[in-house]
Design a protein around this motif. Structure first.
Motif, short mmCIF file in Angstrom:
data_model
loop_
_atom_site.label_atom_id
_atom_site.label_comp_id
_atom_site.label_asym_id
_atom_site.label_seq_id
_atom_site.Cartn_x
_atom_site.Cartn_y
_atom_site.Cartn_z
N LEU A 101 -22.35 59.06 -22.29
CA LEU A 101 -23.06 60.32 -22.20
C LEU A 101 -24.51 60.01 -21.89
O LEU A 101 -25.15 59.23 -22.61
CB LEU A 101 -22.95 61.09 -23.52
N VAL A 102 -25.04 60.57 -20.80
CA VAL A 102 -26.39 60.22 -20.35
C VAL A 102 -27.19 61.47 -20.05
O VAL A 102 -26.65 62.53 -19.71
CB VAL A 102 -26.35 59.32 -19.09
N LEU A 103 -28.51 61.33 -20.16
CA LEU A 103 -29.46 62.38 -19.78
C LEU A 103 -30.28 61.84 -18.62
O LEU A 103 -30.92 60.79 -18.73
CB LEU A 103 -30.37 62.75 -20.96
N LEU A 104 -30.28 62.55 -17.51
CA LEU A 104 -31.03 62.17 -16.32
C LEU A 104 -32.12 63.19 -16.06
O LEU A 104 -31.95 64.38 -16.32
CB LEU A 104 -30.11 62.08 -15.10
N ASP A 105 -33.27 62.72 -15.52
CA ASP A 105 -34.32 63.66 -15.17
C ASP A 105 -34.08 64.20 -13.76
O ASP A 105 -33.05 63.93 -13.14
CB ASP A 105 -35.71 63.02 -15.31
N GLY A 106 -35.06 64.97 -13.23
CA GLY A 106 -34.88 65.58 -11.92
C GLY A 106 -34.76 64.60 -10.78
O GLY A 106 -34.27 64.93 -9.70
N LYS A 107 -35.19 63.33 -11.02
CA LYS A 107 -35.07 62.30 -9.99
C LYS A 107 -33.87 61.39 -10.23
O LYS A 107 -33.78 60.29 -9.68
CB LYS A 107 -36.35 61.47 -9.96
N ASP A 108 -32.98 61.83 -11.09
CA ASP A 108 -31.77 61.07 -11.46
C ASP A 108 -32.10 59.74 -12.11
O ASP A 108 -31.31 58.79 -12.06
CB ASP A 108 -30.87 60.84 -10.24
N GLN A 109 -33.27 59.67 -12.77
CA GLN A 109 -33.63 58.49 -13.55
C GLN A 109 -33.11 58.64 -14.97
O GLN A 109 -33.17 59.73 -15.55
CB GLN A 109 -35.16 58.31 -13.57
N LEU A 110 -32.59 57.54 -15.54
CA LEU A 110 -32.01 57.59 -16.87
C LEU A 110 -33.10 57.81 -17.92
O LEU A 110 -34.07 57.06 -17.99
CB LEU A 110 -31.27 56.29 -17.17
N VAL A 111 -32.93 58.84 -18.74
CA VAL A 111 -33.87 59.15 -19.82
C VAL A 111 -33.30 58.75 -21.17
O VAL A 111 -33.99 58.22 -22.04
CB VAL A 111 -34.22 60.66 -19.82
N TRP A 112 -32.00 58.97 -21.35
CA TRP A 112 -31.33 58.66 -22.62
C TRP A 112 -29.86 58.37 -22.33
O TRP A 112 -29.27 58.92 -21.39
CB TRP A 112 -31.48 59.82 -23.60
N SER A 113 -29.24 57.53 -23.19
CA SER A 113 -27.82 57.22 -23.04
C SER A 113 -27.20 56.96 -24.40
O SER A 113 -27.88 56.49 -25.32
CB SER A 113 -27.65 55.98 -22.14
N SER A 114 -25.91 57.26 -24.52
CA SER A 114 -25.18 56.88 -25.74
C SER A 114 -25.07 55.37 -25.85
O SER A 114 -24.88 54.83 -26.95
CB SER A 114 -23.79 57.52 -25.76
N ASN A 115 -25.17 54.67 -24.73
CA ASN A 115 -25.36 53.21 -24.69
C ASN A 115 -24.28 52.45 -25.46
O ASN A 115 -24.57 51.63 -26.31
CB ASN A 115 -26.75 52.86 -25.22
N VAL A 116 -23.03 52.74 -25.15
CA VAL A 116 -21.93 51.97 -25.73
C VAL A 116 -21.18 51.27 -24.60
O VAL A 116 -21.18 51.72 -23.45
CB VAL A 116 -20.96 52.84 -26.54
#
Length: 839
Positions: A101-116
């Motif tokens: 599960l990831v959160l991307l900003d308007g430029k499709d850059q990774l902001v947050w991830s569940s990171n598993v």
């Protein structure tokens, strides 16, 4: 007209919900083809919780969060990107190609991830449950691979577990917000600690205790009046096997709900709801006496008194001038020594027949129990007598829900309540008990408890303490004999060990010689600077390790005496236990508990043995060493710098738990920033630069050694015998070069078998901590309190960037090189002795 007004109000309310919290949707999942963006949300199936984008009050920053919907308000209980806000209205929460599960900003850059670590491309979904828990699941197996409840922010809700793992040290940590408009990590945190008698600690900046609840007794936390039984309704402590302890709460009535949060100023806020209507909103106040250790060691706090701090009966201020200025943190010291302490100082006089009156206990009612409680599995009537048998035991208490508690360290963070708490029994010498009776004869809250004698073994314990005093002073070099009954004295020593495992008997030479088969070569465990170490077996079947001082030893009587004086006063699960000593003419021996897995260097530097150490075991060893050092520096009755921490001085028990050994070079200190010595002792490769070059040592000297150990455990390579194509580099220098080249992963031992992405990130964090410990400038190294906290914090806990590390290149001091060439034998204990002389 009224109907039109009502309709307009509903339209306005719907529009407000649309703008601030997004569309209402019956959907409760995010899939590889369904995501949320902008003002969209997903809801739990009962529409009580929502997940979506929001902005805090007075802020334009945007976050992804989960909020609870009551009839009157909306309360955010979890935030994904609390430290990395979106700065505009763009952003997408979705399932990535690798199943995270990831959160991307308007430029499709990774902001947050569940990171598993997953291999679930297009086969995972994120679902918002009715509990408010957001779970990431494998659609094929149904397994939950990540959940928001295990990564909380500042709020706890029903069924969430506040957990701590004894083995890995992993803890659920709640961290406050900076402010109502800034949800990023603030200064206060909370976690479950002291797992033998679990309690919640609240911290400032992650390392300094702010206040604590006291132990949980099955109904309440007995160390606070802030959280009464009513507030704690539904709370319980549970266990998962022998490893994990957790605190949770739930309600039998499904219409009830509660949110407990940690405020930006470190208070607890409790919100209670019934049928989604708020019925309680309260912040639990923290008094001056709730602040951790406000009155210092052996000081007691009472909000009804002025001043609030006073010394316990039998104690007086350590620094009277500071106390007059109402700075009580230096605490109090005992006025008169305890009976066994007097016996140790005047052992020969005791043997000659002087009578020493017994210690006793003074009962202090309605008390908050001190920190660092230990538990003893005995009935209530045995709790006091068992404490009395142990010279190190300073106080005890009994709670029916917890059992027998006792304290062998400084009594810290004491408070007297007007009601509640427990009865605390503090140990006093007989003379002070008389004074206590006079001082408290008009009070019903303090009761004199007459000391329980040990019975027939009493004389034996007196004799053993006397022998210990003789041993510690080294005033006699001939064998000590009991002229009355030699065999009875030996039996008495055995009785003493059974009655009080913390006392230190003097072993007869014949007993030790028989146990080791006359020091037969086949019983040799290793050899160090002190001399050979032998395995032995006592008549009762107890295995021992005998450290025999070699007559040719470079250490000799001074180190022998120092080790007896230091370690006989220490007790911690991560320190090796000294069972006794033996002096017979020129023979000097120390008798230790036997460690079946020998020393750490026998594992991490052996190509075959280190394959047995996965990352979980290695981290358990790292954390155990750190906690042992912290005990020496901060928590023991004496403050001690070890000065010779290295892999061969870390012993491993049957469960691979580490125990620090070899205190021959340790120094007791009184809290000085640095101590200067002309005699530098230690082992090449582990010594801090200011110590090796200038003779300056402090707590930070041990911190440096710990950093070296940490790098060795992670890499499986010796610092002192490191070889690579650039032979001038040390292990520290090689690791530092890899760090700067962004290739630090190549340092990790390839024999670590469980190297998933989670383990790898954890290892990289430990390497980062190691670099902080081996900083070139001593004051830039963290104290062990911070090191332990950093080791146990999750990845959201920010670590400062390391500066220049020490000894990037090998030390070419001839005195160090010539004294410290280690061979490849396990448990080698070569010692550097260097005189610092002015030019």
């Amino acid at each position: 007209m009224g109907s039109t007004t009502h309709t307009n109000f509903l339209h306005a309310l719907i529009m407000f919900s649309f703008i601030f919290f997004g569309f209402t949707s019956a959907r409760d999942t995010i899939t590889s083809s369904q995501f949320i963006t902008g003002s969209e949300t997903i809801s739990s199936s009962d529409s009580v919780f929502k997940l979506g984008f929001f902005s805090p009050q007075n802020s334009t920053n945007r976050y992804v969060g989960i909020w609870y919907l009551s009839e009157s308000d909306i309360t955010v209980i979890w935030i994904a990107n609390r430290n990395q806000p979106l700065l505009d209205s763009s952003g997408t929460l979705k399932i990535s190609g690798d199943g995270n599960l990831v959160l991307l900003d308007g430029k499709d850059q990774l902001v947050w991830s569940s990171n598993v670590s997953t291999n679930m491309a297009n086969s995972s979904t994120a679902q918002l449950l009715r509990s408010g828990n957001l779970v990431l699941q494998d659609n094929i197996t149904g397994q939950t691979i990540w959940e928001s409840f295990k990564h909380p922010c500042d709020a706890a809700v029903p069924t969430m577990r506040i957990s701590a793992n004894r083995i890995t040290g992993e803890k659920t940590r709640f961290i406050s917000r900076k402010s109502a408009s800034d949800p990023s990590t603030g200064s206060f945190s909370a976690s479950l600690e002291r797992l033998d008698a679990p309690e919640v600690f609240f911290w400032v900046n992650g390392t300094r205790p702010f206040w604590r609840t006291g132990p949980w007794n099955g109904r309440i936390f007995i160390g606070t009046t802030m959280m009464s039984t009513g507030y704690l309704y539904g709370w319980s402590v549970g266990y998962e096997g022998n490893e994990t302890v957790y605190l949770t709460y739930s309600f039998a009535d499904q219409s009830a709900f509660g949110i407990l949060s940690l405020t930006p100023i470190g208070k607890l806020r409790l919100l209670r709801y019934y049928n989604r209507k708020q019925v309680l909103d309260i912040e639990l106040e923290i008094s001056d006496c709730d602040v951790y250790g406000v009155c210092g060691p052996f000081g007691s706090c009472n909000t009804q008194n002025s001043p609030i701090c006073s010394c316990l009966s039998g104690y007086e201020p350590r620094n009277l001038e500071e106390w007059k200025r109402q700075n009580w943190t230096s605490g109090c010291v005992r006025k008169e020594p305890l009976k066994c302490e007097r016996m140790r100082k005047n052992g020969s006089e005791v043997v000659a027949g002087q009578v020493q009156e017994d210690d006793g206990f003074l009962k202090l009612a309605t008390m908050k129990v001190p920190d660092f409680a230990e538990r003893l599995d005995v009935e209530e009537e045995q709790c006091g007598p068992q404490c009395l048998k142990n010279c190190s035991c300073l106080a005890y208490a009994f709670d029916t829900g917890i059992g027998c508690l006792y304290w062998i360290t400084d009594l810290i963070d004491l408070q007297q309540f007007s009601s509640g708490g427990v009865d605390l029994f503090i140990r006093l010498p007989h003379s002070e008990l008389k004074n206590a009776v006079n001082n408290h004869k008009s009070s019903r809250k303090n009761t004199l408890i007459i000391a329980v004698t040990v019975g027939a073994a009493g004389a034996i314990i007196l004799a053993a303490c006397a022998y210990l005093a003789i041993c510690a002073k080294h005033t006699r070099k001939r064998r000590v004999k009991d002229s009355e009954n030699q065999s009875h004295r030996l039996i008495g020593v055995k009785k003493q060990v059974k009655l009080d495992e913390h006392e230190l008997p003097l072993f007869d030479f014949e007993v030790v010689a028989t146990a080791t088969n006359n020091f037969h070569l086949s019983n040799t465990l290793g050899k160090g600077g002190f001399g050979p170490v032998y395995k032995g077996l006592l008549p009762d079947g107890q295995e021992i390790a005998v450290k025999r001082l070699s007559r040719a030893s470079g250490q000799g009587a001074e180190e022998f005496m120092n080790e007896v004086a230091v370690i006989s006063k220490l007790q911690h699960r991560n320190l090796v236990r000294l069972l006794g000593c033996c002096i017979d003419g020129d023979e000097k021996m120390l008798v230790y508990e036997f460690m079946p897995n020998k020393s750490l260097d026998a594992f991490i530097f052996d190509p075959l043995q280190r394959k047995l150490l996965d990352w979980t075991k290695r981290f358990n060893i790292i954390e155990g060493i750190a906690r042992g050092i912290l005990y020496l520096h901060r928590d023991s009755r004496l403050r001690i710098i070890h000065r010779d921490l290295k892999a061969s001085n870390i012993l491993l028990d049957a469960e691979m738990n580490p125990k620090i050994s070899d205190f021959g070079l340790a120094r007791i200190y009184k809290g000085e920033d640095e101590v200067n010595t002309r005699r530098v002792v230690g082992t090449y490769g582990y010594m801090a630069p200011e110590y090796a070059m200038e003779g300056l040592f402090s707590e930070k000297s041990d911190v440096y050694s710990f950093g070296v150990l940490l790098l060795e455990i992670v890499s499986g390579r010796r610092n002192t015998s490191f070889r690579n194509h650039e032979k001038s580099l040390s292990l520290i220098g090689f690791a530092w070069r890899l760090w700067n080249e962004d290739d630090i992963r190549s340092l990790i031992d390839s024999d670590i078998s469980d190297l998933g992405s989670g383990s790898e990130n954890h290892i990289l964090r430990c390497i980062h901590i190691a670099f902080l410990c081996v900083q070139e400038v001593a004051k830039e190294r963290p104290p062990m309190t911070s090191v332990v906290s950093m080791l146990n914090s999750d990845e959201t806990f920010h670590l400062p960037p390391p500066k220049q590390v020490a000894f990037v290149h090998k030390q070419y001091s001839s005195s160090l090189e010539s004294s410290s060439q280690e061979n490849q034998c396990n448990s080698n204990n070569n010692v550097t002795l260097t005189e610092i002389r002015g030019r």
